[in-house]
Design a protein around this motif. Structure first.
Motif, PDB file in Angstrom:
ATOM      1  N   SER A 113       7.816   1.897  -0.971  1.00  0.00           N
ATOM      2  CA  SER A 113       8.404   1.618  -0.280  1.00  0.00           C
ATOM      3  C   SER A 113      10.211   1.874  -0.482  1.00  0.00           C
ATOM      4  O   SER A 113      10.305   1.703  -0.690  1.00  0.00           O
ATOM      5  N   ARG A 115      10.963  -3.366  -8.408  1.00  0.00           N
ATOM      6  CA  ARG A 115      11.162  -1.927  -7.936  1.00  0.00           C
ATOM      7  C   ARG A 115       9.804  -1.725  -8.621  1.00  0.00           C
ATOM      8  O   ARG A 115       9.562  -1.905  -9.738  1.00  0.00           O
ATOM      9  N   ASP A 142      12.209   1.148  -3.313  1.00  0.00           N
ATOM     10  CA  ASP A 142      11.297   1.595  -5.070  1.00  0.00           C
ATOM     11  C   ASP A 142      12.368   2.575  -5.384  1.00  0.00           C
ATOM     12  O   ASP A 142      13.401   3.670  -4.879  1.00  0.00           O
ATOM     13  N   SER A 199      10.169  -2.514   0.157  1.00  0.00           N
ATOM     14  CA  SER A 199       9.347  -2.481   0.443  1.00  0.00           C
ATOM     15  C   SER A 199       9.589  -4.591   1.078  1.00  0.00           C
ATOM     16  O   SER A 199      10.105  -4.935   1.473  1.00  0.00           O
ATOM     17  N   TYR A 200       8.695  -4.869   1.591  1.00  0.00           N
ATOM     18  CA  TYR A 200       8.012  -5.686   3.181  1.00  0.00           C
ATOM     19  C   TYR A 200       9.053  -6.832   2.203  1.00  0.00           C
ATOM     20  O   TYR A 200       9.404  -8.121   2.436  1.00  0.00           O
ATOM     21  N   SER A 202       3.587  -4.905  -4.477  1.00  0.00           N
ATOM     22  CA  SER A 202       4.871  -4.517  -3.272  1.00  0.00           C
ATOM     23  C   SER A 202       4.501  -3.948  -2.113  1.00  0.00           C
ATOM     24  O   SER A 202       4.720  -4.569  -0.888  1.00  0.00           O
ATOM     25  N   ALA A 203       3.534  -3.589  -2.204  1.00  0.00           N
ATOM     26  CA  ALA A 203       3.239  -1.857  -1.092  1.00  0.00           C
ATOM     27  C   ALA A 203       2.367  -3.097  -0.090  1.00  0.00           C
ATOM     28  O   ALA A 203       1.737  -3.532  -0.265  1.00  0.00           O
ATOM     29  N   HIS A 204       2.756  -2.702   1.131  1.00  0.00           N
ATOM     30  CA  HIS A 204       2.136  -3.595   2.415  1.00  0.00           C
ATOM     31  C   HIS A 204       0.144  -3.389   2.347  1.00  0.00           C
ATOM     32  O   HIS A 204      -0.365  -2.174   1.969  1.00  0.00           O
TER      33      HIS A 204
END
Ligand code: PLP
Length: 483
Positions: free
Chosen positions: A180, A160, A190, A183-184, A134-136
Motif C-alpha cells: 500500500s 510497514r 510499504d 496503507s489506510y 494493513s492492506a484494505h
C-alpha cells in the motif's frame, strides 16, 4: 425479523416540498462542511466542488458502457487514465480504466491476476496472494469473490510490511503480492521497492494500492517531503489502484486501475458474444457506467492541474504537520509510526483512546476508531485546513477528562476488538443499535450508550469468538439496509 414495504406515492409530489424534505434529512448527517469529519468526504472547497458538480450534471444522462456512442466520455476516460499513469511514473505501455471506486479497482486487479495465473499455470487450483494485514479489506472482498486465498503477513513495529514474513509466505501457489502507498490505517508506505524486487525474483504480479495516496504522494514529494519510491518507476510493480474521489477531489464513483501493459490488462476485460441482445463487452465489474463521474473527474483534473494539486497538498501538509506536532505535545497521546502524508493515527498508552474518541464525538468531531492497535484515524484533506487549532484544543480537553476517569483495565489493555467492517459501517449513531444486538446476543441488558461508544467496543471485545462478532456485524448491516 420482518421489514416493511412501502408503496410509491400514488400521486407524484411537489418539487419544492421534496427538496425541502431532503434538505431537512441532511441536517441529521455528519456536518462535514464544518471540517469536523474525517474519512468519507474529501472536499477541495466550494469553488472546486461547484465546478465539478456542473461538469457532472452536463453528463448526467450519458453512459460510459459504450464508448463508441459517447466519444466524449471515451476521450475523458482515456485522458484521465493517461494523466494518472503519467503522474505515477507510467510509460507508454501502462494502461488502465476508470472504475467506480477503490474497491472495484482492487477487485479488477485481483481478478486480472487470477486470469493471468490461470493462463500461465492451468493446473494451479488454489491461487494465493500475499498481503500485509494493513492492506484494505477490498483485497479480502476480492479474495472472497474470486476464490484467491489471502495470505496475511504482519507489519513491523513501524507499520510497514514485514519483508521476511512476506518472503516466507510465498509458495508455488502465490500469484500476487500487495503493498500500500500508503496503507489506510496508519498512512505509511510499504517497502514498495523491496516488494518489487521480491515479486520480480519470483515472477509474481505485484499490486500497489495507491487508492488514497496516488494524488497526494507525488505532490507531497515535489514539496520536499521525503516519500519513498512507490509507483511504476519501481520495475516490479505490475498494477496500481488510484482513487479520484479521494485526494483528486473528483465526484464519488471515480477511481483508476492501471496495468503495466496491455497484455496484462486484457485479463481484466469481459466479453460475451452469443447473447440475443447483441455482442457485449465491458472492461470492469459494472455494466452501465455513470457519465457524470467520468466527466467530473476529467474536469477537476484539468481545473486544478499540477499546480493546483501541489498548492492543495502544501496546505494539507502544513495542516497535517501542525496536527502531528500538536498531538505529540499533548501528554498521553501520540501519532502511530511515521506517516508519509496526511493520514494520522492517534494512539495512547495512558488513556482509553476510544473514550477520547467519545469525548471528541461529544464535541462534534467525527473520527473513525481503528483496532490492532486501538487508535483514532484522521484523513486530513483540504476541508480541514484552518481547523487544526480547534481540533487540538478539543483533543487536549478530551484527553485530560479521560485521565481523570478510572480506566477500565479491559479497555486499557487494548482488548477492544472490532472488525474493520464494523468500524466502516457502524459509525456514530448506529453504534447503539449494534450495542443492543451484541447485548441481546450475550444475554445482558441493553447498555444504551448513545454517543458513548467505548462501552460498545468493550462489549464487542468480550464476545466469545470472532464468528459471533461477524454475525453481529452482518445482522446490524441487515437491519440498517431495510426500512
Ligand atoms: C479508500 C481505500 C480503498 C477503497 O476505496 P473505495 O473507494 O472506498 O472503494 C482501498 N484502499 C485504500 C488504501 C483506500 O484508502
Amino acid at each position: 425479523m420482518g421489514g416493511k414495504t412501502l408503496p410509491l406515492p400514488v400521486r407524484g409530489r411537489d418539487r419544492a416540498d421534496l427538496l425541502d424534505e431532503m434538505r431537512a434529512l441532511r441536517d441529521h448527517d455528519i456536518q462535514w462542511e464544518a471540517g469536523k469529519a474525517f474519512s468519507l468526504v474529501y472536499h477541495a472547497g466550494d469553488e472546486i466542488s461547484d465546478f465539478t458538480k456542473e461538469a457532472y450534471t452536463l453528463f448526467f444522462s450519458e453512459n460510459g458502457l459504450n464508448p463508441t456512442a459517447f466519444p466524449s466520455l471515451r476521450r475523458f476516460e482515456t485522458e484521465v487514465v493517461a494523466m494518472t499513469s503519467h503522474l505515477l511514473g507510467g510509460d507508454a505501455q501502462v494502461c488502465g480504466n476508470m472504475t467506480s471506486g477503490g474497491t472495484e479497482s482492487i477487485l479488477m486487479a485481483v481478478k486480472t491476476a487470477r486470469e493471468w495465473a490461470r493462463k500461465r499455470h492451468p493446473r494451479l487450483s488454489q491461487p494465493e496472494m500475499v498481503l500485509p494485514v494493513s492492506a484494505h479489506p477490498a483485497f479480502q472482498k476480492a479474495a472472497h469473490y474470486f476464490g484467491v486465498k489471502p495470505v496475511l503477513v504482519p507489519v513491523r513495529s513501524d507499520f510497514r510490511a514485514n519483508m521476511k514474513a512476506t518472503r516466507k509466505a510465498i509458495n508455488r501457489r502465490t500469484i500476487l503480492l500487495v503493498g500500500s502507498a500508503p496503507s489506510y490505517p496508519q498512512g505509511i508506505v510499504d517497502p514498495i521497492a523491496e516488494l518489487g524486487r521480491l515479486a520480480e525474483a519470483n515472477h509474481l504480479l505485484f499490486h500497489v494500492d495507491a487508492c488514497i495516496g496516488g494524488f497526494m504522494l507525488p505532490f507531497v514529494r515535489s514539496l520536499g517531503y521525503p516519500v519513498p519510491e512507490f509507483d511504476f518507476q519501481v520495475p516490479g510493480v505490475t498494477s496500481m489502484s488510484v482513487d479520484l474521489h479521494k485526494y483528486a477531489y473528483a465526484a464519488k464513483g471515480a477511481s483508476v486501475v492501471l496495468f503495466r501493459n496491455a497484455q496484462l490488462r486484457r485479463h481484466m476485460f469481459f466479453a460475451y458474444t452469443d447473447w440475443p441482445g447483441g455482442i457485449y463487452v465491458s472492461p470492469t465489474m459494472g455494466g452501465t457506467r455513470p457519465g457524470g463521474a467520468i466527466a467530473a473527474a476529467w474536469a477537476v483534473m484539468h481545473k486544478l492541474g499540477q499546480e493546483g494539486y501541489r498548492e492543495i497538498a502544501r496546505e494539507v501538509m502544513s495542516t497535517t504537520t501542525r496536527l502531528r506536532e500538536g498531538i505529540q505535545r499533548i501528554d498521553g497521546v501520540h501519532v502511530l509510526g511515521n506517516p508519509h502524508m496526511s493520514i494520522l493515527a492517534i494512539g495512547s498508552d495512558e488513556v482509553g483512546i476510544y473514550e477520547v474518541g467519545d469525548e471528541m464525538s461529544a464535541r462534534g468531531w467525527h473520527i473513525d476508531r481503528q483496532q490492532f492497535p486501538s487508535c483514532l484515524h484522521l484523513t486530513v484533506n483540504r476541508a480541514h485546513v484552518g481547523k487544526s487549532d480547534a481540533f487540538l484544543a478539543d483533543l487536549r480537553v478530551s484527553v485530560e477528562r479521560c485521565k481523570k476517569r478510572p480506566v477500565d483495565r479491559a479497555l486499557d489493555k487494548g482488548k477492544y476488538a472490532l472488525a474493520n467492517a464494523a468500524v466502516r459501517v457502524l459509525p456514530g449513531r448506529v453504534v447503539s443499535k449494534l450495542t443492543s444486538a451484541a447485548s441481546t446476543m450475550m444475554g445482558v441488558e441493553d447498555v444504551g450508550t448513545g454517543e458513548r461508544s467505548a462501552a460498545m467496543y468493550g462489549l464487542m471485545a468480550n464476545l466469545p469468538n470472532r464468528g459471533d462478532l461477524q454475525e453481529v456485524v452482518l445482522d446490524a448491516l441487515d437491519r440498517l439496509t431495510r426500512l
